[in-house]
Design an enzyme around this catalytic site. Structure first.
Site, PDB file in Angstrom:
ATOM      1  N   HIS A 136       3.580 -52.320  13.446  1.00  0.00           N
ATOM      2  CA  HIS A 136       2.607 -53.067  13.706  1.00  0.00           C
ATOM      3  C   HIS A 136       1.299 -52.258  13.094  1.00  0.00           C
ATOM      4  O   HIS A 136       0.501 -52.427  12.622  1.00  0.00           O
ATOM      5  CB  HIS A 136       2.602 -53.720  14.813  1.00  0.00           C
ATOM      6  CG  HIS A 136       2.639 -54.738  15.142  1.00  0.00           C
ATOM      7  ND1 HIS A 136       3.265 -56.102  13.774  1.00  0.00           N
ATOM      8  CD2 HIS A 136       3.715 -55.007  15.962  1.00  0.00           C
ATOM      9  CE1 HIS A 136       4.128 -56.384  14.615  1.00  0.00           C
ATOM     10  NE2 HIS A 136       4.586 -56.728  15.756  1.00  0.00           N
ATOM     11  N   LEU A 156     -17.739 -58.218   0.011  1.00  0.00           N
ATOM     12  CA  LEU A 156     -16.539 -58.784   0.578  1.00  0.00           C
ATOM     13  C   LEU A 156     -16.220 -59.788   2.205  1.00  0.00           C
ATOM     14  O   LEU A 156     -17.026 -59.309   2.710  1.00  0.00           O
ATOM     15  CB  LEU A 156     -15.521 -58.307   0.767  1.00  0.00           C
ATOM     16  CG  LEU A 156     -13.790 -58.847   1.247  1.00  0.00           C
ATOM     17  CD1 LEU A 156     -13.509 -59.238   0.152  1.00  0.00           C
ATOM     18  CD2 LEU A 156     -12.848 -57.306   1.347  1.00  0.00           C
ATOM     19  N   ASP A 188       3.360 -59.919   5.924  1.00  0.00           N
ATOM     20  CA  ASP A 188       5.010 -59.907   6.425  1.00  0.00           C
ATOM     21  C   ASP A 188       5.713 -58.417   6.543  1.00  0.00           C
ATOM     22  O   ASP A 188       5.941 -58.311   5.243  1.00  0.00           O
ATOM     23  CB  ASP A 188       5.879 -60.845   6.388  1.00  0.00           C
ATOM     24  CG  ASP A 188       6.944 -61.783   7.891  1.00  0.00           C
ATOM     25  OD1 ASP A 188       6.929 -61.299   8.714  1.00  0.00           O
ATOM     26  OD2 ASP A 188       7.304 -62.406   7.086  1.00  0.00           O
TER      27      ASP A 188
HETATM   28  C1  IPE Z   1       3.573 -65.608   9.377  1.00  0.00           C
HETATM   29  O1  IPE Z   1       4.411 -64.112   9.864  1.00  0.00           O
HETATM   30  C2  IPE Z   1       2.773 -65.010  10.983  1.00  0.00           C
HETATM   31  C3  IPE Z   1       1.829 -63.882  10.373  1.00  0.00           C
HETATM   32  C4  IPE Z   1       2.639 -63.167   9.797  1.00  0.00           C
HETATM   33  C5  IPE Z   1       1.053 -63.483  11.176  1.00  0.00           C
HETATM   34  P1  IPE Z   1       5.934 -64.412  10.833  1.00  0.00           P
HETATM   35  O2  IPE Z   1       6.766 -63.492  11.275  1.00  0.00           O
HETATM   36  O3  IPE Z   1       5.208 -65.128  12.312  1.00  0.00           O
HETATM   37  O4  IPE Z   1       6.080 -65.684  10.389  1.00  0.00           O
HETATM   38  P2  IPE Z   1       7.787 -66.637  10.468  1.00  0.00           P
HETATM   39  O5  IPE Z   1       8.237 -66.605  12.210  1.00  0.00           O
HETATM   40  O6  IPE Z   1       9.036 -65.930   9.656  1.00  0.00           O
HETATM   41  O7  IPE Z   1       8.121 -67.650  10.391  1.00  0.00           O
HETATM   42  C1  IPE Z   2       4.237 -59.060  10.762  1.00  0.00           C
HETATM   43  O1  IPE Z   2       5.204 -58.897  10.745  1.00  0.00           O
HETATM   44  C2  IPE Z   2       3.426 -59.199  11.497  1.00  0.00           C
HETATM   45  C3  IPE Z   2       3.079 -60.253  12.730  1.00  0.00           C
HETATM   46  C4  IPE Z   2       3.695 -61.605  12.789  1.00  0.00           C
HETATM   47  C5  IPE Z   2       2.014 -59.897  13.880  1.00  0.00           C
HETATM   48  P1  IPE Z   2       6.372 -58.805  11.531  1.00  0.00           P
HETATM   49  O2  IPE Z   2       6.403 -58.666  12.793  1.00  0.00           O
HETATM   50  O3  IPE Z   2       6.878 -60.688  11.089  1.00  0.00           O
HETATM   51  O4  IPE Z   2       7.386 -58.284  10.364  1.00  0.00           O
HETATM   52  P2  IPE Z   2       9.156 -58.892  11.014  1.00  0.00           P
HETATM   53  O5  IPE Z   2       9.029 -60.045  10.173  1.00  0.00           O
HETATM   54  O6  IPE Z   2       9.864 -58.972  12.233  1.00  0.00           O
HETATM   55  O7  IPE Z   2       9.636 -58.313  10.114  1.00  0.00           O
HETATM   56 MG    MG Z   3       8.008 -62.018  10.439  1.00  0.00          MG
END
Ligand code: IPE
Ligand code: IPE
Ligand code: MG
Length: 244
Positions: A40, A134, A23
């Site tokens: 990303h 792995l 995240d």
């Molecule tokens: C969790 O992250 C999902 C992934 C890392 C793919 P999110 O950014 O979607 O989670 P929330 O919305 O903060 O709970």
């Molecule tokens: C995690 O990073 C990637 C996915 C959930 C696909 P985020 O896109 O959720 O990044 P934040 O939480 O907005 O910083």
């Molecule tokens: Mg996120």
């Protein structure tokens, strides 16, 4: 401890399975005044670094959360970009994954993914199915609750077909109907970017998993952070409800 020593941790005590909620890509980009997509992209680079370190450590299973069933709520532009990014990287990295003896598994509903990505994923899983290194599980269009519902339906079908009786249903049968069938449960769950929540990840499998959260944003994740997590994990007493 030097990096060299860290690679010589007592193998017996190391986690057999690490799961990661990757995240913070968006926040990483925002801090740099870049579009979320740049976050990303940098996240994919962090994933490649992570796979290398996990392999160097000899950890047998890595599960990463790449796209949740709830992530469809994001703007279509971002979702499309993520799907394209995954497809492009899978296409470019498949031979490397295969040469490194990595076995790729997808946890999640492939049917809900764009057809180009789905085909790329099926090919990658098929190509690497016999690999013995792995095990890399990528949770994609994955939700813990929907995985549990899916298992319940599969077991109901087995009961209706007379293959299993209701009294036979136990935790082992339930576990064998999840995407993670046959794999050890995660010993360590790492979440980057500081949120103290599970976000519908591996709800069944993490019943006794050790949780470690870092403020480091996913694109900044590196081997030093993995070592920090593992060193913390190695200090914990895993009691599994008993007195030790
Ligand atoms: C969790 O992250 C999902 C992934 C890392 C793919 P999110 O950014 O979607 O989670 P929330 O919305 O903060 O709970
Ligand atoms: C995690 O990073 C990637 C996915 C959930 C696909 P985020 O896109 O959720 O990044 P934040 O939480 O907005 O910083
Ligand atoms: Mg996120």
């Amino acid at each position: 401890m030097s990096k060299q020593n860290r690679l010589h941790y007592d193998k017996e005590r190391l986690p057999k399975h690490i799961a990661i909620i990757m995240d913070g890509n968006g926040r990483w980009a925002k801090k740099r005044h870049l579009p979320r997509q740049a976050g990303h992209r940098a996240g994919i680079t962090a994933l490649k670094r992570t796979i290398e370190t996990i392999m160097e450590l000899g950890i047998p299973v890595l599960t990463v959360y790449a796209f949740s069933t709830e992530n469809w709520k994001r703007p279509a532009d971002e979702v499309n970009h993520l799907m394209n990014l995954l497809r492009e990287n899978l296409h470019n990295e498949l031979s490397d994954l295969h040469e490194n003896n990595i076995k790729l598994n997808i946890l999640g509903d492939l049917k809900g993914l764009p057809s180009g990505l789905r085909e790329e994923l099926l090919e990658a899983c098929e190509t690497t199915a016999g690999n013995t290194g792995l095990v890399l599980n990528v949770a994609l269009n994955y939700g813990g609750r929907s995985e549990i519902v899916r298992a319940a339906k599969a077991i109901a079908r087995q009961v209706m077909d007379g293959d299993v009786s209701i009294d036979e249903i136990d935790e082992a049968i339930f576990g064998a109907n999840l995407y993670t069938k046959g794999l050890p449960e995660p010993d360590l769950l790492i979440r980057t970017a500081g949120e103290m929540r599970i976000s519908n990840f591996l709800l069944w499998q993490i019943a006794y998993t050790e949780i470690w959260v870092t403020d480091v944003l996913w694109p900044d994740f590196n081997s030093e952070v993995i070592f920090e997590a593992i060193e913390d994990y190695l200090k914990r007493d895993r009691k599994f409800g008993a007195v030790i």
